[in-house]
Write an enzyme that holds these catalytic residues in place. Structure first.
Site, PDB file in Angstrom:
ATOM      1  N   TRP A  59       0.848  -1.205   0.000  1.00  0.00           N
ATOM      2  CA  TRP A  59       0.000   0.000   0.000  1.00  0.00           C
ATOM      3  C   TRP A  59       0.878   1.248   0.000  1.00  0.00           C
ATOM      4  O   TRP A  59       0.545   2.263  -0.613  1.00  0.00           O
ATOM      5  CB  TRP A  59      -0.904  -0.022   1.237  1.00  0.00           C
ATOM      6  CG  TRP A  59      -1.786   1.189   1.355  1.00  0.00           C
ATOM      7  CD1 TRP A  59      -3.046   1.326   0.868  1.00  0.00           C
ATOM      8  CD2 TRP A  59      -1.475   2.437   1.995  1.00  0.00           C
ATOM      9  NE1 TRP A  59      -3.530   2.586   1.155  1.00  0.00           N
ATOM     10  CE2 TRP A  59      -2.586   3.285   1.847  1.00  0.00           C
ATOM     11  CE3 TRP A  59      -0.357   2.928   2.677  1.00  0.00           C
ATOM     12  CZ2 TRP A  59      -2.622   4.579   2.352  1.00  0.00           C
ATOM     13  CZ3 TRP A  59      -0.386   4.220   3.178  1.00  0.00           C
ATOM     14  CH2 TRP A  59      -1.512   5.025   3.010  1.00  0.00           C
ATOM     15  N   HIS A  60       2.015   1.156   0.697  1.00  0.00           N
ATOM     16  CA  HIS A  60       2.881   2.328   0.816  1.00  0.00           C
ATOM     17  C   HIS A  60       3.585   2.687  -0.473  1.00  0.00           C
ATOM     18  O   HIS A  60       4.009   3.827  -0.659  1.00  0.00           O
ATOM     19  CB  HIS A  60       3.925   2.125   1.930  1.00  0.00           C
ATOM     20  CG  HIS A  60       3.346   2.323   3.282  1.00  0.00           C
ATOM     21  ND1 HIS A  60       2.731   1.311   3.970  1.00  0.00           N
ATOM     22  CD2 HIS A  60       3.234   3.426   4.063  1.00  0.00           C
ATOM     23  CE1 HIS A  60       2.295   1.786   5.128  1.00  0.00           C
ATOM     24  NE2 HIS A  60       2.573   3.056   5.202  1.00  0.00           N
ATOM     25  N   GLY A  61       3.729   1.759  -1.366  1.00  0.00           N
ATOM     26  CA  GLY A  61       4.384   2.107  -2.618  1.00  0.00           C
ATOM     27  C   GLY A  61       4.645   0.904  -3.479  1.00  0.00           C
ATOM     28  O   GLY A  61       4.733  -0.227  -2.993  1.00  0.00           O
ATOM     29  N   PHE A  85       2.045   8.147  -1.342  1.00  0.00           N
ATOM     30  CA  PHE A  85       1.291   6.909  -1.100  1.00  0.00           C
ATOM     31  C   PHE A  85      -0.168   7.169  -1.369  1.00  0.00           C
ATOM     32  O   PHE A  85      -0.851   6.683  -2.010  1.00  0.00           O
ATOM     33  CB  PHE A  85       1.460   6.435   0.327  1.00  0.00           C
ATOM     34  CG  PHE A  85       2.887   6.387   0.768  1.00  0.00           C
ATOM     35  CD1 PHE A  85       3.849   5.876  -0.077  1.00  0.00           C
ATOM     36  CD2 PHE A  85       3.280   6.912   1.974  1.00  0.00           C
ATOM     37  CE1 PHE A  85       5.181   5.855   0.305  1.00  0.00           C
ATOM     38  CE2 PHE A  85       4.602   6.887   2.379  1.00  0.00           C
ATOM     39  CZ  PHE A  85       5.553   6.366   1.539  1.00  0.00           C
TER      40      PHE A  85
END
Lengths: 484, 324
Positions: free
Chosen positions: A327-329, A484
Site C-alpha cells: 500500500w505504501h508504494g 502513497f
C-alpha cells in the site's frame, strides 16, 4: 495545496470564516466543503478531480444499490454490487499505482529464466492521495454491505465525506461510520474545540517543518552517499529518517485533525506516541492507526483474524503486513518492510502476547521503569532497522546499508554529530513534549491543564512558532506520505 | 466565534511582533559574520551602484549569470553600442521584471535582451532574491528595501523573508555595511573574477573540463509565476515601444542535450516574442569555449556577442551597427 504553504495560510482563514457564515443551511455548508475540497485538490492538478469524482460516485451509487438489495434480502445481488465497486476502485488504484511495478516485476521474473518479455509501461502521474481516498470510499460500500451503516441518499454529504480536504490527500483514512454522520448533522462552532484545533495545527507544523524538514536535509545526504559513510554516520542517517518519517506523517495528521476541528469535524487519531511502544504489537496499535485498523477490519478479521488455526494466523498476519507494505508504494522495498514487521509480529501473536501493552506507558509516573525503558529501546531499534528498507531505493541498497552498520566504527563519534546538533535538539524537544503529554490526544492537547499559567502556554507557543519560521529548510516543503 | 477570531488574530500579531526582534538578536549572536565575505566579488552590488551613471543606452541585458557573463560591453562598444548588463546571479523573470520596471525610465534602452535559462523557469527565484537582499546599495535605500521585500514575498519562502528581516536589521539598526570595492580603471578584480564597467563579469581564461553537472530534473518546466512576470515584462516593453529579444545563451552541448523537451519549451517561450535559442545558432567547442558546465569563457563570449550583434542588426532592433 500543501498545509505548509503560503496558499494554505490564505485559504484556511477565508474558508473558515465563509464556512461558519453558511452555518444556517447544512446543505449549503456541505456543498461549500465539497467546493473548497475540490479547489484544495485541484490546486495540485485539476485533471485528477475527475478521478475522485468518479470514485466517489461509484461508491455512492453502489451504496444505494447494496442497501436496496439488503432490504430485499437479495444477499447475492448485494455481494455482486459490492464486489463490482471494490473491483472498479482497485482497478483504478492498480492502473495508476501498481501497473508499471507489476509489469516490470513480471518481466524481471521471466528474464531470470532467460525469457525476454515485451512489456509496455505507462507514462502516468500517480494521483496524490489516491490510496487514501480509495480506501475511504471502499470502507463505505463494505460497511453498507455488512449492515454497519445505512446508505446515504444525500449525495452532497457523501461527496463531502470522501473529499473533505484536511484528510483527502494523506489521511487519516476515515470510516463512514464516524465521518459520514457528521456531515448529515448540523454542526455548531465550539470555542474550546477550535482552540484545540489551532494548537494541534501548531504542533503538527512544528513536527513537519522543524523536525522532519531538518532531519531530511542530513538524512538525504547520508542515504545518497551511504557507500562512503562509516557505520556511525549510517546509524545517524537511519535515526534521522526514523524521526523524519514520524515528524512528517504524524505532523500532517495533526494538521489535518486540527484543521478539521476548526470546521467542527472530529477525525480519528492517527498516531499515538508510537516510538514509546514496548513491543512491535503495541507499535502497530500506535502507528498509522487509521490504516492499521482498516486492514484489521476489512481484511484480517474477514480472513478469520487470530481465531483460526495457527497456520492460518500466520497466513493472515503475513497477508496484512505484505499488503500494508505494498500500500505504501509500488516497490519491493516496501514489501520487504512489511514482511520484516510481520516476522517481528508473528511470535507475539502466536504466543498470545500481542495485546500485552494496551495502556499508556508509565501512566501516572514521570519516567518509565528500567525494564520498560529497555523494552522501548529494543522496539525502537527494531523499527529503525525496518525504516532502512522503507527509505532505500532498492532492496540491495537497504541490505548494503545494514551491512555498513555492522562495523566496529559504529561506536566512533560520527563526524556528522556536530552538524546534526540542531536536528538532535529538535528531536529531543519533540520527544520530551510527547512524553510529557503522552496521555493527551496530541502534543499540545489539554494544555490549560498541563500549563496552568497563560504566560507559560504563550512561551511554549512562541518557541514553536519561532522554530517553525526560523528553522525551515528546503526539505520542509514536500510531504513524504503524498506519494502513497 | 468573534472571540475566537479576535484572540487568534491578536495571538498571531503578538507572536509575529516578538518573532522579528528575537530572530534578529539570535542570529546576530549566532552568526556574527553573516555579512558576505569580503573576498567575494559582489557583482550585483557593484552593478546597481554604478547603474545611475547610465542614461539612454542602446541595449539592456537582463537574466541570470548566463547574461552577466556573456555580454561584454567592450565588444558592443566596438560597434558604437552603449550597453548595460543587469544580469545577476540566478536572476529569474521575477527579478528581471522588478529591475526593468525600476530602471526603464532612466536607462531608456532602445532594445532589451532577455536571457531565459530553462533551469530557472521553474524556480521561485530564491537564490537571486538572497543575492539582492545581501547587496548594499548606495542610492534610493527605501525604494530598494521595498523592492527586496517584494522579491522576498514573491519567493513564498520563509528563509528568504527571514534573510530580508535580518539584512534590514543589519543594515539599518546595526549599521553594518559590506566593504566597498573600488574600481581600478574600469575593473574590479577579485580572485578569478573581474567586474568590467557596464555590468559584465569576466572569468580568468579557463577551459571546461567536461565534467557534467549532477541534475535531478532534465525536463524544462515553466511555473505560472515566472510566466506571469515574463508576460508583465513583455507587456511593459511593448507599451513603451521598446524592441526586445528573448534569448537562450549557449551552454555546453552535454547540458543542452540533457533536456528532454526543449522543443516544447522553445515553442512556449516563443509565444512571448521573438526567441532565439543560440545553442542551435552557433557551434561552439564544449571545452575551448566554456569555462564550466554553464558559462562561456572569453573565447565563447567573443563568438556569441559577434553573432548576437549581427542578429540584432538583421532584425533591425538596432540601427547604428558598424559592420566589421
Amino acid at each position: 495545496m500543501l498545509f505548509n504553504s503560503f496558499e494554505f495560510a490564505i485559504f484556511l482563514p477565508i474558508t473558515f470564516i465563509l464556512y461558519w457564515l453558511f452555518n444556517r443551511n447544512l446543505k449549503l455548508q456541505n456543498a461549500f466543503i465539497v467546493a473548497i475540497s475540490y479547489l484544495f485538490y485541484g490546486w495540485w492538478d485539476w485533471r485528477f478531480l475527475i478521478l475522485i469524482a468518479f470514485t466517489t460516485f461509484c461508491s455512492y451509487t453502489s451504496g444505494i444499490l447494496i442497501d436496496k438489495a439488503n432490504r430485499k434480502s437479495q444477499n447475492k445481488k448485494a455481494k455482486i454490487i459490492s464486489a463490482a465497486n471494490i473491483t472498479i476502485n482497485l482497478l483504478i488504484l492498480g492502473v495508476f499505482k501498481y501497473y508499471n511495478f507489476f509489469v516490470t516485476s513480471l518481466a524481471d521474473a521471466f528474464s531470470a529464466f532467460g525469457i525476454t518479455l515485451e512489456t509496455t509501461t505507462l507514462s502516468i502521474i500517480l494521483p496524490v492521495g489516491i490510496s487514501f481516498y480509495t480506501f475511504q470510499a471502499l470502507s463505505y460500500s463494505i460497511d453498507v454491505y455488512r449492515h454497519k451503516i445505512e446508505a446515504t441518499h444525500d449525495i452532497i454529504a457523501f461527496f463531502a465525506f470522501v473529499s473533505f480536504f484536511p484528510q483527502l490527500v494523506a489521511g487519516p483514512i476515515e470510516r463512514a461510520t464516524n465521518l459520514l454522520p457528521q456531515f448529515t448533522q448540523k454542526r455548531s462552532f465550539d470555542y474550546s474545540t477550535a482552540v484545540d484545533g489551532c494548537r494541534q495545527i501548531l504542533w503538527g507544523l512544528f513536527k513537519k517543518i522543524v523536525v522532519a524538514g531538518n532531519c531530511a536535509t542530513t538524512c538525504n545526504h547520508i542515504f545518497a552517499t551511504y557507500t562512503d559513510q562509516p557505520a556511525s554516520v549510517l546509524m545517524v542517517g537511519a535515526l534521522l529518517f526514523t524521526f523524519q518519517i514520524y515528524g512528517d506523517f504524524s505532523g500532517y495528521s495533526d494538521i489535518a485533525i486540527g484543521t478539521a476541528k476548526l470546521f467542527g469535524i472530529k477525525l480519528m487519531r492517527n498516531f499515538n506516541i508510537p516510538y514509546f511502544s514496548r513491543d512491535i504489537a503495541e507499535f502497530w496499535r500506535r502507528w498509522h492507526i487509521s490504516l492499521t485498523t482498516w486492514f484489521r477490519d476489512y481484511i484480517y478479521i474477514p480472513l478469520g483474524g487470530s481465531r483460526v488455526s495457527k497456520a492460518k494466523v500466520v497466513r493472515n498476519t503475513l497477508i496484512i503486513f505484505l499488503l500494508s507494505g505494498l500500500w505504501h508504494g509500488a516497490n519491493w522495498t516496501f514489501v520487504v518492510w512489511g514482511a520484516y514487521h510481520a516476522l517481528l509480529f508473528l511470535p507475539l501473536i502466536l504466543l498470545g502476547k500481542n495485546r500485552k501493552y494496551t495502556h499508556t506507558i508509565a501512566e501516572g509516573k514521570h519516567f518509565p521503569s528500567i525494564k520498560e525503558f529497555a523494552m522501548m529501546l529494543i522496539t525502537f531499534l527494531l523499527v529503525v532497522i525496518g525504516w532502512i528498507f522503507f527509505r532505500a531505493e532498492t532492496i540491495g541498497d537497504a541490505w548494503h546499508y545494514i551491512c555498513g552498520l555492522c562495523s566496529l566504527n559504529i561506536f566512533k563519534a560520527p563526524y556528522l554529530f556536530f552538524t546534526s546538533r540542531k536536528n538532535s535538539a529538535f528531536v529531543i524537544i519533540m520527544l520530551a513534549i510527547e512524553w510529557w503529554q503522552r496521555s493527551k490526544e496530541h502534543g499540545l492537547g489539554e494544555l490549560q491543564t498541563s500549563l496552568k499559567r497563560p504566560i507559560s502556554r504563550y512561551i511554549l507557543y512562541f518557541v514553536l512558532f519561532f522554530s517553525i519560521l526560523a528553522f525551515q529548510t528546503s526539505d520542509s516543503i514536500q510531504f513524504l506520505y503524498f506519494q502513497f | 466565534m468573534r472571540k475566537f477570531l479576535t484572540k487568534t488574530i491578536l495571538t498571531l500579531v503578538l507572536l509575529t511582533i516578538l518573532y522579528i526582534p528575537t530572530y534578529c538578536v539570535m542570529f546576530m549572536l549566532m552568526y556574527t559574520t553573516k555579512e558576505p565575505a569580503t573576498e567575494y566579488l559582489r557583482t550585483t552590488e557593484i552593478k546597481f551602484n554604478e547603474i545611475d551613471e547610465y542614461k539612454d543606452i542602446d541595449i539592456l541585458f537582463v537574466g541570470s549569470s548566463h547574461s552577466s557573463r556573456s555580454f561584454d560591453p567592450r565588444i558592443f562598444s566596438q560597434h558604437n553600442l552603449k550597453t548595460f548588463n543587469i544580469g545577476t546571479l540566478s536572476q529569474t523573470c521575477m527579478q528581471s521584471w522588478f529591475i526593468i520596471d525600476r530602471y526603464i525610465d532612466s536607462l531608456n534602452p532602445k532594445c532589451v535582451i532577455i536571457d531565459l535559462y530553462p533551469d530557472l523557469m521553474n524556480t521561485y527565484g530564491e537564490e537571486s532574491a538572497i543575492d539582492f537582499i545581501n547587496s548594499d546599495f548606495d542610492h534610493d535605500l527605501a525604494a530598494w528595501e521595498w523592492t527586496k521585500l517584494k522579491m522576498s514575498m514573491c519567493t513564498k519562502n520563509t528563509n528568504v523573508i527571514n534573510e530580508w528581516i535580518y539584512s534590514f536589521f543589519r543594515r539599518h539598526i546595526l549599521r553594518h555595511k559590506n566593504q566597498r570595492q573600488t574600481f581600478i580603471g574600469n575593473e574590479i578584480h577579485i580572485c578569478h573574477d573581474k567586474y568590467i564597467r557596464s555590468g559584465f563579469v569576466e572569468k580568468d581564461m579557463k577551459y571546461y573540463d567536461l565534467k557534467p553537472d549532477y541534475r535531478i530534473d532534465t525536463t524544462c518546466r515553466c511555473n505560472a509565476m515566472q510566466m506571469m512576470f515574463l508576460n508583465k515584462t513583455v507587456e511593459l516593453l511593448k507599451k513603451r515601444d521598446i524592441n526586445y529579444l528573448l534569448v537562450e545563451a549557449p551552454v555546453p552541448s552535454v547540458l543542452y542535450k540533457s533536456y528532454d523537451n526543449h522543443e516544447q519549451y522553445s515553442a512556449k517561450i516563443s509565444e512571448y516574442g521573438t526567441f532565439i535559442d543560440y545553442n542551435t545558432r552557433i557551434t561552439l567547442n564544449d571545452s575551448l569555449d566554456f569555462y564550466d558546465s554553464h558559462h562561456l569563457n572569453q573565447n565563447g563570449v567573443v563568438k556569441y556577442d559577434s553573432l548576437i550583434i549581427r542578429d540584432l542588426y538583421e532584425l533591425k532592433y538596432i540601427s547604428s551597427v558598424k559592420q566589421n
